[in-house]
Scaffold this active site. Structure first.
Site, short mmCIF file in Angstrom:
data_model
loop_
_atom_site.label_atom_id
_atom_site.label_comp_id
_atom_site.label_asym_id
_atom_site.label_seq_id
_atom_site.Cartn_x
_atom_site.Cartn_y
_atom_site.Cartn_z
N ASP A 17 46.64 32.81 44.91
CA ASP A 17 46.39 32.93 46.29
C ASP A 17 47.44 32.08 47.25
O ASP A 17 48.68 31.96 46.48
CB ASP A 17 44.78 32.41 46.57
CG ASP A 17 44.50 32.82 48.05
OD1 ASP A 17 43.94 33.77 48.25
OD2 ASP A 17 44.37 31.85 48.99
N LYS A 30 36.53 30.95 43.40
CA LYS A 30 37.71 30.48 43.96
C LYS A 30 38.06 28.94 43.66
O LYS A 30 37.11 28.21 43.42
CB LYS A 30 37.60 30.68 45.47
CG LYS A 30 38.88 30.66 46.36
CD LYS A 30 39.42 32.13 46.29
CE LYS A 30 40.78 32.37 46.90
NZ LYS A 30 41.32 33.72 47.25
P1 NDP Z 1 51.61 33.27 50.08
O1 NDP Z 1 51.71 31.58 49.87
O2 NDP Z 1 52.37 33.97 49.10
O3 NDP Z 1 52.10 33.37 51.69
C1 NDP Z 1 51.35 32.75 52.73
C2 NDP Z 1 52.14 33.08 54.13
O4 NDP Z 1 51.29 32.77 55.00
C3 NDP Z 1 53.45 32.29 54.02
O5 NDP Z 1 54.11 33.17 54.96
C4 NDP Z 1 52.72 31.03 55.05
O6 NDP Z 1 53.89 30.37 55.60
C5 NDP Z 1 51.77 31.68 55.69
N1 NDP Z 1 50.73 30.67 56.03
C6 NDP Z 1 49.86 30.11 55.13
N2 NDP Z 1 49.07 29.11 55.79
C7 NDP Z 1 49.44 29.17 56.95
C8 NDP Z 1 48.98 28.45 58.10
N3 NDP Z 1 47.92 27.77 57.97
N4 NDP Z 1 49.46 28.85 59.36
C9 NDP Z 1 50.43 29.60 59.44
N5 NDP Z 1 50.72 30.37 58.22
C10 NDP Z 1 50.40 30.15 57.33
O7 NDP Z 1 50.08 33.70 50.06
P2 NDP Z 1 49.57 35.14 50.37
O8 NDP Z 1 50.47 36.10 50.47
O9 NDP Z 1 49.16 35.43 48.58
O10 NDP Z 1 48.25 35.03 51.02
C11 NDP Z 1 48.20 35.31 52.36
C12 NDP Z 1 46.75 35.61 52.65
O11 NDP Z 1 46.25 36.74 51.94
C13 NDP Z 1 45.79 34.44 52.41
O12 NDP Z 1 44.69 34.32 53.46
C14 NDP Z 1 45.12 34.77 51.22
O13 NDP Z 1 43.77 34.42 51.08
C15 NDP Z 1 45.13 36.34 51.17
N6 NDP Z 1 44.89 37.09 49.91
C16 NDP Z 1 45.70 37.24 48.98
C17 NDP Z 1 45.74 37.96 48.00
C18 NDP Z 1 46.68 37.70 46.79
O14 NDP Z 1 46.32 38.61 45.95
N7 NDP Z 1 47.65 36.96 46.91
C19 NDP Z 1 44.45 38.79 47.84
C20 NDP Z 1 43.71 38.84 48.63
C21 NDP Z 1 43.78 38.28 49.94
P3 NDP Z 1 54.33 29.06 54.96
O15 NDP Z 1 55.15 29.46 53.74
O16 NDP Z 1 55.22 28.51 56.07
O17 NDP Z 1 53.38 28.26 54.54
O1 2IT Z 2 41.68 36.77 47.79
C1 2IT Z 2 41.86 37.22 46.82
O2 2IT Z 2 41.10 38.29 46.52
C2 2IT Z 2 42.77 36.78 45.83
N1 2IT Z 2 43.38 35.73 46.26
C3 2IT Z 2 42.97 37.64 44.61
C4 2IT Z 2 42.06 37.09 43.45
C5 2IT Z 2 42.30 37.86 42.25
O3 2IT Z 2 41.53 37.33 41.22
O4 2IT Z 2 43.03 38.54 42.03
#
Ligand code: NDP
Ligand code: 2IT
Length: 455
Positions: A166, A126
Site C-alpha cells: 500500500d 490491513k
Molecule cells: P504509493 O506509495 O506508491 O504512492 C502514494 C502517492 O500518494 C505518492 O505520490 C504520495 O506522495 C501521495 N501521497 C501519499 N500520502 C499523501 C498525503 N497524505 N498527501 C498528499 N499526497 C500523498 O502508494 P499507492 O499508489 O500504492 O497508493 C495510493 C492510494 O491507492 C492509497 O490510498 C492506497 O490505499 C490505494 N490503493 C493502493 C493499492 C495498491 O495495490 N497499491 C490497491 C488499492 C488501493 P509522496 O511520495 O510525496 O508521499
Molecule cells: O487497498 C488495497 O486494496 C491494497 N492496498 C491491496 C491489497 C492487497 O492485498 O493486494
C-alpha cells in the site's frame, strides 16, 4: 440520519474514540445497508453489523531499528485482522508517518467489502507502521522491514493472513519482508503478494490497481454509450496506482493533465504521454525524487506547491476535465473540491485511492448524478490480482500477462455489474456507493450467518 444509524454510530464512536476515518467508513456502510437490515431481520438478530465493525483481532507491536549512523529508533507496527468469514485475512501494509490505529481500521474495514466484491475467497485485513521511508537508505528500509517481520511472521501464513503493499510499501519492501519470513520460518510460501516475478509474483500485479480503476471508469462510461477516447483526465498521486492509471488511460486514448505528490502537483496542458510517464516512473521508483522535477524537465508543465495555509482548496481538482482518478490518499477531495470538479465539467470519478472523497464531497457527486465509482469497487483490481497471485502460488504455476489481464478485466466488469444490480434491487439505481456496500456486505453477512456466532 435515521435513529438506527445515529444510535449505531454513537456506539461505534464511544467504543472507538479518536478514530475519525474509521467512523467515516463505518457510517457510509451502515447508511447503505440500513434497508438490507430492515428486509433481513436475521442479520439484525445475529448482530452482523455490530460484529462486522469489530475487528476479529488487532495486533500492535514495537519495531526497534538502527539507522546508518548507529542511532536507535522505535516505530509502532500494526496488523488489523478484520474479518475472515469468506477467506483468510488479506490486505496491504502502509508505511507512512500518518499511520495510526484508526486509519488502519478504516482501511481494514473497507477491505472486507472490497475483497467480497472481487468474487475471490479473501477476508479483510490491513497493517503497517508510522515509519517514514522518505529519505531512508535501502539498508535502513531493509533493517526496518526485518524488524517489522520479526513480529509479523507469527501472525501470517498462506491460509491465515496474506499482506501486500500500500502507500510506502512496494516491490522493494515486499522483497525485504519476504526474505526475512523465509529466514525465520525456513519456508518458501505465498505469505505476501506483490512479490517479484522471479520468486512467486504475478504478472500484472503492479499494474492491477491502476488498470482496474480505468477499466471501472470505462464500464461506467459504457452505461452512457461513451468511451475514454479523447477524454481529459485529472490524476492525483504519482506512485504505483497513479502511474498505472496513467498508462491505461493512454492505452484507451485519454489525455492526462495532472499528477501530484505530497509536495504539490504538476499541470501539463499538453498531456502526459508515454515518454513523460516513463520519466515519472524512473523519477519515483528508482530515484525516489519529487514531482516538482517534472516541471523542470518539461517546460509545458507548471508546478504548484501544496499550500498548507489553504487546505480547503486543492487546485489540482480545479482544472477543466471530463474524468478524475484520485490516486493518492484518503480525504484528498472535500466538498469544495468536488464542487470544483463538477463546475469544470468532470462527470466521471473513479477512485484508485481508498476513501479519497469526504462524505460531503460524495454527496456533491451523488446530487449531480455523475458516474462515481467509490474506492472499494473501483480500486479492487489490485487485491483481485493479489488473489490471482495466491491461486498461482497454490498451483505452483503462473499465468501469462494476457491471461491475468483478461481475468482482471472480467473481475472489474463483474464488480461493476454487481454494484448496479444491488443498487437497483435496493431502490437506488445508478448509485455505486450503495451498490458496492450492499453487494459486498451480503456475501460476508450470509457467510457469517452460516458459520454461527464465530463466523
Ligand atoms: P504509493 O506509495 O506508491 O504512492 C502514494 C502517492 O500518494 C505518492 O505520490 C504520495 O506522495 C501521495 N501521497 C501519499 N500520502 C499523501 C498525503 N497524505 N498527501 C498528499 N499526497 C500523498 O502508494 P499507492 O499508489 O500504492 O497508493 C495510493 C492510494 O491507492 C492509497 O490510498 C492506497 O490505499 C490505494 N490503493 C493502493 C493499492 C495498491 O495495490 N497499491 C490497491 C488499492 C488501493 P509522496 O511520495 O510525496 O508521499
Ligand atoms: O487497498 C488495497 O486494496 C491494497 N492496498 C491491496 C491489497 C492487497 O492485498 O493486494
Amino acid at each position: 440520519m435515521s435513529d438506527f444509524v445515529s444510535d449505531f454510530m454513537a456506539r461505534v464512536k464511544a467504543k472507538n474514540p479518536a478514530e475519525p476515518e474509521f467512523h467515516q467508513a463505518v457510517k457510509e456502510v451502515v447508511e447503505s445497508v440500513e434497508l438490507v437490515l430492515e428486509k433481513h431481520p436475521e442479520y439484525r438478530k445475529a448482530k452482523i453489523m455490530e460484529r462486522i465493525s469489530e475487528p476479529e483481532r488487532v495486533i500492535m507491536f514495537r519495531i526497534p531499528w538502527v539507522d546508518d549512523q548507529g542511532d536507535y529508533h522505535v516505530n509502532r507496527g500494526f496488523r488489523i485482522e478484520m474479518n475472515s468469514a469468506i477467506g483468510p485475512y488479506k490486505g496491504g501494509l502502509r508505511f507512512h508517518p500518518s499511520v495510526n490505529l484508526g486509519i488502519l481500521k478504516f482501511l481494514a474495514f473497507e477491505q472486507v467489502f472490497k475483497n467480497s466484491l472481487t468474487t475471490l475467497p479473501m477476508g479483510g485485513g490491513k497493517g503497517g507502521s508510522d515509519f517514514d521511508p522518505k529519505g531512508k537508505s535501502d539498508d535502513e528500509v531493509m533493517r526496518f522491514c526485518q524488524s517489522f517481520m520479526m513480529e509479523l511472521y507469527r501472525h501470517i501464513g498462506p491460509n491465515t493472513d496474506i499482506p501486500a503493499g500500500d502507500i510506502g510499501v512496494g516491490g522493494r519492501e515486499i522483497g525485504f519482508l519476504f526474505g526475512t519470513y523465509k529466514k525465520i520460518r525456513n519456508e518458501f510460501a505465498g505469505i505476501l503478494t506483490g512479490k517479484g516475478l522471479n520468486w512467486g509474483g504475478s504478472l500484472i500485479r503492479p499494474e492491477a490497481t491502476g488498470y482496474g480503476a480505468v477499466y471501472f471508469a470505462a464500464e461506467m462510461l459504457a452505461t452512457r454509450g461513451e468511451t475514454l477516447e479523447g477524454k481529459t483526465c485529472l490524476v492525483s498521486g504519482s506512485g504505483n496506482v497513479a502511474q498505472y492509471t496513467t498508462e491505461k488511460i493512454l492505452d484507451l486514448g485519454g489525455k492526462i493533465v495532472t499528477l501530484s505528490d505530497s509536495g504539490g502537483y504538476i499541470y501539463d496542458p499538453d498531456g502526459i504521454d508515454r515518454e513523460k510517464l516513463n520519466y515519472v516512473m524512473e523519477l519515483k521508483n528508482l530515484r525516489r525524487g519529487r514531482i516538482s522535477e517534472f516541471a523542470e524537465k518539461y517546460p509545458s508543465a507548471a508546478y504548484h506547491p501544496a499550500d498548507s495555509s489553504n487546505v480547503d482548496h486543492n487546485p489540482l481538482w480545479d482544472h477543466k476535465a471530463d474524468c478524475a482518478f484520485p490516486s493518492a490518499t484518503q480525504n484528498e477531495i472535500n466538498k469544495e473540491d468536488a464542487q470544483n470538479l463538477i463546475k469544470n465539467g468532470v462527470y466521471v470519478v473513479s477512485e484508485g485511492a481508498n476513501m479519497p472523497t469526504t462524505p460531503d464531497g460524495v454527496d456533491v457527486y451523488l446530487g449531480n448524478k455523475i458516474l462515481y465509482g467509490p474506492g472499494k469497487a473501483a480500486n479492487a483490481g489490485g487485491v483481485a490480482v493479489s488473489g490471482l497471485e495466491m491461486s498461482q502460488n497454490s498451483m505452483r504455476y503462473s499465468w501469462s500477462r494476457e491471461e491475468v489481464d483478461k481475468k482482471l478485466h472480467g473481475i472489474m466488469k463483474s464488480i461493476h455489474t454487481s454494484c448496479l444490480q444491488a443498487a437497483e434491487q435496493y431502490g437506488s439505481p445508478g448509485n455505486y456507493v450503495n451498490g458496492a456496500n450492499i453487494a459486498g456486505f451480503i456475501k460476508v453477512a450470509d457467510s457469517m450467518l452460516d458459520q454461527g456466532i464465530f463466523g
